[in-house]
Design a protein around this motif. Structure first.
Motif, PDB file in Angstrom:
ATOM      1  N   HIS A   5       2.971  -8.328  -3.501  1.00  0.00           N
ATOM      2  CA  HIS A   5       1.830  -7.396  -3.544  1.00  0.00           C
ATOM      3  C   HIS A   5       2.035  -6.360  -2.449  1.00  0.00           C
ATOM      4  O   HIS A   5       1.736  -6.593  -1.277  1.00  0.00           O
ATOM      5  N   HIS A   7       1.844  -1.926  -1.761  1.00  0.00           N
ATOM      6  CA  HIS A   7       1.461  -0.600  -2.275  1.00  0.00           C
ATOM      7  C   HIS A   7       2.529   0.416  -1.888  1.00  0.00           C
ATOM      8  O   HIS A   7       2.318   1.227  -0.980  1.00  0.00           O
ATOM      9  N   GLU A  84      -3.392  -3.483  -8.673  1.00  0.00           N
ATOM     10  CA  GLU A  84      -4.365  -4.383  -8.152  1.00  0.00           C
ATOM     11  C   GLU A  84      -5.666  -4.220  -8.923  1.00  0.00           C
ATOM     12  O   GLU A  84      -6.156  -3.099  -9.072  1.00  0.00           O
ATOM     13  N   HIS A 146      -4.487 -12.567  -4.979  1.00  0.00           N
ATOM     14  CA  HIS A 146      -3.879 -11.968  -3.796  1.00  0.00           C
ATOM     15  C   HIS A 146      -4.850 -12.108  -2.621  1.00  0.00           C
ATOM     16  O   HIS A 146      -6.052 -11.924  -2.789  1.00  0.00           O
ATOM     17  N   ASP A 194       1.019  -6.797   1.340  1.00  0.00           N
ATOM     18  CA  ASP A 194      -0.134  -5.912   1.184  1.00  0.00           C
ATOM     19  C   ASP A 194       0.002  -4.658   2.049  1.00  0.00           C
ATOM     20  O   ASP A 194      -0.981  -4.036   2.416  1.00  0.00           O
ATOM     21  N   PHE A 197      -1.572  -1.357   3.889  1.00  0.00           N
ATOM     22  CA  PHE A 197      -2.945  -1.594   4.363  1.00  0.00           C
ATOM     23  C   PHE A 197      -2.978  -2.578   5.520  1.00  0.00           C
ATOM     24  O   PHE A 197      -3.668  -2.378   6.509  1.00  0.00           O
TER      25      PHE A 197
HETATM   26 MN    MN Z   1      -3.727  -4.593  -1.916  1.00  0.00          MN
END
Ligand code: MN
Length: 246
Positions: A5, A7, A84, A146, A194, A197
């Motif tokens: 996961h 981005h 997501e 997630h 992730d 973030f």
């Molecule tokens: Mn995320």
């Protein structure tokens, strides 16, 4: 290594991250927050054989995305990966709960009709609601929760529903997150960053920061690094097999 996961499209310079992904041979699920981002993000992954691009609608953006549900549905035949998506029960999003639910239900309905999808699901402060929605659409494929942050009862319920889990650096630096990891079935867990973030060492997390998760898994599972890496590799292969075309 695996980052299930990330981005990719939201880094200042995705090319730098992709170079690291290639150099280290990291398998990456590149998730998106809105259907309009998919085409460009999938394009980033071209030529990077270990990167898969998921089409998503982030729950924090859901209220702005009703008009893009048709785009979501039109992109779904082009990828086996969705994310997501999900629900977020945080107080600042309270005015948009109905919107979030409507969009998530549309997403699940489309996945259920298509079948064979791997769905990366956000469930912050909304685990019970997410699980209730998942129960209504049993044929989506495999759901990977997630950054799971529910309680132990919700974890048991998620396991009973067949959910998988992707675990990131923020989870393994909290006692609660580690306790949850210990309760998760080890054959249904994958690492995630992730990024960007999540922050690690005061900078955006990168796929290579899943090393922190591997290290925590060694402690929690009382296993060597080689054993943990093999387990994660086998889990990824198992997941891919579950959505393989007959
Ligand atoms: Mn995320």
């Amino acid at each position: 290594m695996i980052d299930f996961h990330c981005h990719l499209d939201l880094y200042d310079d995705p090319a730098v991250v992709l170079r690291e992904i290639d150099a280290m041979g990291i398998y990456v699920l590149s998730v998106t927050n809105a259907p309009a981002a998919w085409e460009k993000t999938a394009h980033l992954a071209e030529g990077h054989s270990r990167v898969r691009t998921a089409v998503g609608i982030h729950p924090a953006l859901a209220h702005t995305q009703h008009a893009n549900m048709d785009l979501f549905r039109s992109l779904l035949p082009r990828t086996r990966y969705v994310g997501e998506v999900g629900l977020d029960g945080s107080p600042n999003l309270a005015p948009y709960q109905r919107s979030q639910r409507a969009v998530f239900e549309h997403v699940l309905e489309a996945c259920d009709k298509a079948g064979g999808r791997i769905v990366s699901v956000h469930s912050r402060r909304a685990v019970s609601q997410v699980l209730a929605s998942l129960r209504a659409w049993p044929n989506v494929g495999v759901v990977v929760l997630h950054w799971f942050s529910g309680n132990e009862r919700e974890l048991v319920a998620a396991c009973e529903l067949g959910c998988w889990f992707s675990v990131g650096p923020s989870m393994v630096t909290s006692g609660r997150g580690l306790a949850l990891l210990a309760e998760m079935p080890m054959e249904r867990v994958l690492p995630e960053s992730d990024g960007p973030f999540v922050r690690v060492d005061d900078r955006p997390a990168r796929p290579s920061d899943t090393a922190l998760v591997i290290s925590a898994m060694q402690t929690v599972w009382q296993a060597t690094e080689a054993e943990v890496l093999r387990r994660c590799r086998e889990n990824l292969a198992d997941l891919a097999n579950r959505i393989a075309s007959p």
